[in-house]
Design a protein around this motif. Structure first.
Motif, PDB file in Angstrom:
ATOM      1  N   MET A 179       1.456   0.837   6.165  1.00  0.00           N
ATOM      2  CA  MET A 179       0.175   1.605   4.452  1.00  0.00           C
ATOM      3  C   MET A 179      -1.258   1.477   4.850  1.00  0.00           C
ATOM      4  SD  MET A 179       1.154   0.874   0.610  1.00  0.00           S
ATOM      5  CE  MET A 179       0.286  -1.389   0.211  1.00  0.00           C
ATOM      6  N   LYS A 180      -1.564   1.802   5.117  1.00  0.00           N
ATOM      7  CA  LYS A 180      -3.237   2.353   4.553  1.00  0.00           C
ATOM      8  C   LYS A 180      -3.687   2.271   3.874  1.00  0.00           C
ATOM      9  CE  LYS A 180      -2.579   6.236   8.236  1.00  0.00           C
ATOM     10  NZ  LYS A 180      -3.490   7.606   8.163  1.00  0.00           N
ATOM     11  N   LEU A 181      -3.181   1.346   2.786  1.00  0.00           N
ATOM     12  CA  LEU A 181      -4.301   0.954   1.575  1.00  0.00           C
ATOM     13  C   LEU A 181      -3.561  -0.969   1.831  1.00  0.00           C
ATOM     14  CD1 LEU A 181      -2.807   2.633  -1.394  1.00  0.00           C
ATOM     15  CD2 LEU A 181      -4.658   3.100  -0.153  1.00  0.00           C
ATOM     16  N   ASP A 182      -4.902  -0.965   1.714  1.00  0.00           N
ATOM     17  CA  ASP A 182      -4.728  -2.923   1.975  1.00  0.00           C
ATOM     18  C   ASP A 182      -4.784  -3.728   0.091  1.00  0.00           C
ATOM     19  OD1 ASP A 182      -7.843  -2.614   1.847  1.00  0.00           O
ATOM     20  OD2 ASP A 182      -8.066  -3.531   3.575  1.00  0.00           O
ATOM     21  N   LYS A 183      -4.967  -3.115  -0.627  1.00  0.00           N
ATOM     22  CA  LYS A 183      -5.505  -3.279  -2.113  1.00  0.00           C
ATOM     23  C   LYS A 183      -5.135  -2.512  -3.435  1.00  0.00           C
ATOM     24  CE  LYS A 183      -9.941  -2.350  -1.981  1.00  0.00           C
ATOM     25  NZ  LYS A 183     -11.954  -2.876  -2.178  1.00  0.00           N
ATOM     26  N   PRO A 184      -5.464  -3.257  -4.273  1.00  0.00           N
ATOM     27  CA  PRO A 184      -4.617  -1.926  -4.992  1.00  0.00           C
ATOM     28  C   PRO A 184      -6.093  -0.822  -5.908  1.00  0.00           C
ATOM     29  CG  PRO A 184      -4.233  -3.712  -5.695  1.00  0.00           C
ATOM     30  CD  PRO A 184      -5.080  -4.900  -4.550  1.00  0.00           C
ATOM     31  N   VAL A 185      -5.540   0.287  -6.020  1.00  0.00           N
ATOM     32  CA  VAL A 185      -6.468   1.759  -5.989  1.00  0.00           C
ATOM     33  C   VAL A 185      -5.887   2.197  -6.956  1.00  0.00           C
ATOM     34  CG1 VAL A 185      -7.315   1.674  -3.082  1.00  0.00           C
ATOM     35  CG2 VAL A 185      -5.813   2.761  -4.188  1.00  0.00           C
ATOM     36  N   PRO A 186      -6.944   3.332  -7.924  1.00  0.00           N
ATOM     37  CA  PRO A 186      -6.057   3.557  -9.116  1.00  0.00           C
ATOM     38  C   PRO A 186      -5.097   4.868  -8.621  1.00  0.00           C
ATOM     39  CG  PRO A 186      -8.814   3.923  -9.353  1.00  0.00           C
ATOM     40  CD  PRO A 186      -7.942   2.888  -8.189  1.00  0.00           C
ATOM     41  N   GLY A 187      -4.182   4.666  -9.202  1.00  0.00           N
ATOM     42  CA  GLY A 187      -2.728   6.272  -8.266  1.00  0.00           C
ATOM     43  C   GLY A 187      -1.905   5.429  -7.158  1.00  0.00           C
ATOM     44  N   PHE A 242      -1.398  -7.005   0.866  1.00  0.00           N
ATOM     45  CA  PHE A 242      -0.388  -5.615   1.349  1.00  0.00           C
ATOM     46  C   PHE A 242      -0.335  -6.088   3.140  1.00  0.00           C
ATOM     47  CE2 PHE A 242      -2.121  -4.059  -2.349  1.00  0.00           C
ATOM     48  CZ  PHE A 242      -0.500  -4.386  -2.817  1.00  0.00           C
ATOM     49  N   ASN A 243       1.041  -5.486   3.379  1.00  0.00           N
ATOM     50  CA  ASN A 243       1.113  -4.938   5.124  1.00  0.00           C
ATOM     51  C   ASN A 243       1.132  -6.789   5.946  1.00  0.00           C
ATOM     52  OD1 ASN A 243       0.962  -2.521   4.392  1.00  0.00           O
ATOM     53  ND2 ASN A 243      -1.948  -2.558   4.678  1.00  0.00           N
ATOM     54  N   ALA A 244       1.446  -6.891   5.096  1.00  0.00           N
ATOM     55  CA  ALA A 244       1.284  -8.680   6.065  1.00  0.00           C
ATOM     56  C   ALA A 244       2.210  -8.896   5.771  1.00  0.00           C
ATOM     57  CB  ALA A 244       0.213  -9.674   5.170  1.00  0.00           C
TER      58      ALA A 244
END
Length: 254
Positions: A1-9, A133-135
């Motif tokens: 996953m390319k997101l590493d923190k919560p973002v809207p959506g 995330f991702n760990a």
């Protein structure tokens, strides 16, 4: 996953509803190295947050209704839960619970998309969602399993503004170019009684060892460890109480 923190959506949290809270706490603590902490407040109803170090990564809770299945649930971050519920209903989704406040932590709702997949909305206040995330042991991917991919595409792109890659083999959901999940069309090999659903994937240091440990602890494998062409090594597992979840090799994100 390319997101590493919560973002809207984007996916911000995942929680397990289980028929045996203590057994599930022990199983995932052994499997992922989680440190589960159950909220002592009676109003919390046994809600348990799992930590890796000081980072909250997931939750485990008892079943709160007789009709609630043993399952992992995925939450998506929104700026306004009430406005998102309105948009969701206009797009053909349905609301099961909420929106409602959770102490001072945030506001949430439980909903279904038009293809039958349940998920949750989370409007953060003091609690933004997962801190990691991702760990290894943390959420790293979410996957929609559906029998109506075209309807699902229309719904999620309308409600959340997600992008969807053009790949026929494995379309991937994204936000501003950051992919965070995928979509699988449920064909004839899926039992008819299995509903559409969102499946969380957790990163692990060794997919084969984690799959073997799951079986050794009383769980089972739905999909044995597999190396995806041009993708990660993955497996889909069932915990001893029956909840499905995926794992993938940490550092080998899509």
């Amino acid at each position: 996953m390319k997101l590493d923190k919560p973002v809207p959506g984007g996916p911000c949290w995942t929680e397990l509803g289980t028929s045996d809270l203590e057994a599930a706490k022990g199983f995932y603590a052994d499997l992922f190295g989680w440190r589960p902490e159950t909220d002592p407040d009676k109003e919390a109803g046994g809600y348990t947050v799992a930590y890796l170090g000081d980072a909250a990564v997931a939750a485990i809770s008892p079943l709160y209704q007789e009709s609630q299945p043993v399952a992992w649930n995925v939450s998506f971050a929104v700026a306004d839960a009430d406005a998102t519920v309105d948009a969701l209903q206009d797009a053909g989704g349905t609301v099961v619970l909420g929106p409602m406040d959770v102490f001072d932590l945030g506001r949430f709702a439980v909903v279904f998309d038009p293809t039958g997949a349940a998920f949750q909305l989370w409007q953060a206040r003091s609690f933004p969602g997962a801190a990691l995330f991702n760990a290894p042991g943390a959420l790293g991917w979410v996957e929609l399993m559906t029998r109506a991919p075209d309807r699902a595409t229309e719904f999620y792109t309308t409600v959340f503004g997600w992008s969807l890659s053009a790949s026929e083999d494995y379309p991937q959901w994204g936000i501003a170019g950051a992919d965070f999940g995928g979509m699988v069309t449920m064909g004839e090999h899926f039992p008819h009684e299995v509903p559409a659903h969102w499946l969380p994937y957790f990163a692990v240091e060794d997919v084969d060892d984690t799959a073997a440990a799951t079986v050794g602890a009383g769980g089972s494998m739905l999909m044995e460890p597999t190396s995806v062409p041009e993708g990660p090594r993955i497996a889909v597992l069932r915990d001893p109480q029956g909840a499905l979840f995926g794992i993938y090799l940490a550092g080998d994100e899509r």
